[in-house]
Design an enzyme around this catalytic site. Structure first.
Site, PDB file in Angstrom:
ATOM      1  N   CYS A  83       0.798  -1.226   0.000  1.00  0.00           N
ATOM      2  CA  CYS A  83       0.000   0.000   0.000  1.00  0.00           C
ATOM      3  C   CYS A  83       0.835   1.282   0.000  1.00  0.00           C
ATOM      4  O   CYS A  83       0.295   2.374  -0.139  1.00  0.00           O
ATOM      5  CB  CYS A  83      -0.949   0.010   1.191  1.00  0.00           C
ATOM      6  N   HIS A 139      -3.261   7.548   2.942  1.00  0.00           N
ATOM      7  CA  HIS A 139      -3.666   6.276   2.348  1.00  0.00           C
ATOM      8  C   HIS A 139      -5.035   5.897   2.896  1.00  0.00           C
ATOM      9  O   HIS A 139      -5.278   5.984   4.108  1.00  0.00           O
ATOM     10  CB  HIS A 139      -2.629   5.206   2.694  1.00  0.00           C
ATOM     11  N   ASN A 161     -10.206   0.419   0.123  1.00  0.00           N
ATOM     12  CA  ASN A 161      -8.750   0.454  -0.011  1.00  0.00           C
ATOM     13  C   ASN A 161      -8.358  -0.076  -1.389  1.00  0.00           C
ATOM     14  O   ASN A 161      -8.421  -1.275  -1.650  1.00  0.00           O
ATOM     15  CB  ASN A 161      -8.106  -0.394   1.091  1.00  0.00           C
TER      16      ASN A 161
END
Length: 332
Positions: free
Chosen positions: A116, A256, A286
């Site tokens: 990520c 994020h 996500n």
């Protein structure tokens, strides 16, 4: 000659049409909308349903969106960095294929994988190439087809991830705008807490690994959450201190989009009011490498030339960090 800094000069994005809502997930696994929303902040996510399309499809669409909006000639792009955790194939570089398909045939390309944090690391890499003076236009794409590695009978992971792509163009700037500072870190202690067990050189694909669902993403949610909250917040706070920035100096936090509670904790450490925290996790979930550029694309109309933006991310491995960037343009 003035010092070269690397600035973002254009953004683009793409998300698939199909919406996987919490209500639909209620029919698939033992969960409910309230539980998901309370713990993650996610209401829906986009899924690329076409079985014959991979991450490259998402990336190409996002790059084409940027090229069209910025009205640039793909032949002028010097390099393409493909930030992704879900490459089309294990060996052939997805970025190379994407560059060719968008007409960037004068560019060299490669993939960058840091879970990520891939896009955040990619920002550092793209900026370094531009600041070297050798490259004028570096296209950084963050894209992931997370649905390709999610087990939709595992309620711990299937509620979190979605598919999408975003792209930014880095170019030289001589007015002090663009990337100002970075703090990037990693720690192998996280290797077993967020991973896909099989399919690599350590555990090659076999009939047994497929049967055991060892090609799907798994995570120890509590451990990942604990590390993510601490490290994202620490990195962001350090960037502020190192650059003598107060909460009033920060215009926007671009975090994020993994979990709203992690985002809130990071903003809280920075003492930022909610209005400065950019979030779209409710709509996309996500999207791994795509979260940061999707946020930039969705909120581009709010960003003003000279704005101080703090980026923060955390990913499997573990990987994490924060970047301080001055925005370089007003949207026309």
């Amino acid at each position: 000659m003035n010092t070269i800094t690397a600035a973002i000069t254009a953004v683009g994005a793409y998300v698939p049409d199909f919406v996987l809502s919490n209500k639909v997930l209620e029919t698939m696994v033992d969960t409910n909308d309230e539980w998901i929303t309370t713990r993650t902040g996610i209401k829906e996510r986009r899924i690329l349903k076409d079985a014959d399309k991979g991450t490259s499809f998402l990336a190409i669409k996002a790059a084409q969106d940027l090229i069209a909006k910025a009205n640039i000639d793909p032949l002028e792009i010097d390099m393409v960095i493909m930030a992704t955790a879900t490459a089309d194939m294990p060996v052939a570089s997805t970025g190379v294929y994407v560059a060719t398909e968008i007409g960037a045939t004068n560019a060299f390309a490669y993939d960058l994988q840091a879970a990520c944090s891939s896009f955040l690391y990619g920002m550092s890499t793209a900026a370094a190439y531009v600041q070297s003076g050798r490259y004028k236009k570096v296209l950084l794409i963050g894209a992931d087809k997370m649905s390709s590695i999610v087990d939709y009978t595992d309620r711990a992971t299937c509620i979190i991830f979605g598919d999408g792509a975003g792209a930014v163009l880095f170019e030289p700037n001589y007015d002090g705008l663009g990337l100002q500072d970075e703090y990037l870190r990693s720690d192998g202690v996280g290797r077993d807490f967020l991973k896909i067990s099989a399919g690599g050189s350590l555990l090659p694909t076999t009939e047994e690994t497929v049967k055991n669902k060892q090609h799907n993403i798994i995570q120890d949610g509590k451990t990942v959450f604990k590390y993510a909250v601490t490290n994202m917040a620490d990195a962001s706070e350090l960037i502020l201190k190192r650059n003598n920035l107060t909460k009033d100096d920060v215009n926007w936090l671009v975090p994020h989009q993994a979990n709203k509670r992690i985002i809130d904790a990071t903003a809280g450490r920075m003492e930022l009011e909610e209005s400065k925290v950019l979030m779209n996790i409710e709509r996309y979930g996500n999207t791994t490498s795509a979260t940061l550029p999707l946020v930039l694309n969705d909120f581009e109309h709010l960003l003003k030339k000279g704005d101080n933006i703090i980026f923060a991310a955390f990913g499997g491995g573990f990987t994490w960090g924060s970047i301080y960037l001055k925005w370089a343009y007003d949207k026309k």
